[in-house]
Design an enzyme around this catalytic site. Sequence first.
Site: not given
Ligand code: RIB
Length: 293
Positions: A10, A180, A207, A238
């Site tokens: 969270m 990265n 990058l 992500d």
């Molecule tokens: O990459 C971003 C994430 O890194 C966030 O959502 C946080 O929870 C950490 O794990």
Amino acid sequence: MITVVGSINMDLAVEMEIFPKQGETVQGTLFKTIPGGKGANQAVAAARLGSRVRFIGAVGNDSFGKELYENLIKEKVDVSGIAMTENSTGIANILLHNRDNRIIVIPGANYDVSKEMIDENIHHITGSKLVMMQLEIPVETVEHVLSICRKQNIPVLLNPAPAKNFKKDWMQEITYLTPNETECERIFGADWESVLKEYPKKVIVTLGSAGAAFHDGNNIVRIPGHQTNAVDTTGAGDAFNGAFAHAICSGKSIDEAVRFANVAASLSVEKFGAQGGMPTLDEVMSRLGGKER
Ligand code: RIB
Ligand code: NA
């Protein structure tokens, strides 16, 4: 099917105009709890684009855990590999200041993702088209999954974040590594261009707003990012990974997959929160100009 073995947090995001000095108290401007964790973010990114995604991970038996579990169901992620353990659900304390972020993660239940848990879910792994991992779960578990995937010939995408948990001898077992710039230098102790040359078609370096690059066997291919109005860059990496996985599993080349993932990442930063901005396939296609479905 993409299987994500990873973290669920969270995110407790606090935004402020003045960053407090030691011993100082300031008033912030915003507080939000938002589903996060690199594993969950990447799973949601791929699922929103239309991939079938399964998750192996753990949350605590507490209110955050229940909320995060429900959230993944809502995002159409298969949660049958998620355990509820005795530890508290993982959290990330995110401090947002001047469009920059600082994150403190307390892994909690994410560190209960054990080798035994993997063995209980082995059927989930063996049926996968791609396994996607990050480094917010125990290193032994990552290693265990890598060795299963190698034996079963299952491609692995590893996003080496946080980089300090990465081991270089994993390189042979990894299909795609997506650091990265900072992570790349930390892991290999060399500038990213030489790393790309050493691992053609395997290392894809992200990058930031400048896009991403890889080596195609002949040359370094730099794929520029998209100009965008960034609101919150948390989770942009992500978004890139989830979208890259989706594109690769849809039969795209690395080049096409990086272009697609760049667009997804640029869309993701236009909205607040890591998972908040993960785009749908239609959103990515319309920014790509409908060229590369
Ligand atoms: O990459 C971003 C994430 O890194 C966030 O959502 C946080 O929870 C950490 O794990
Ligand atoms: Na975002």
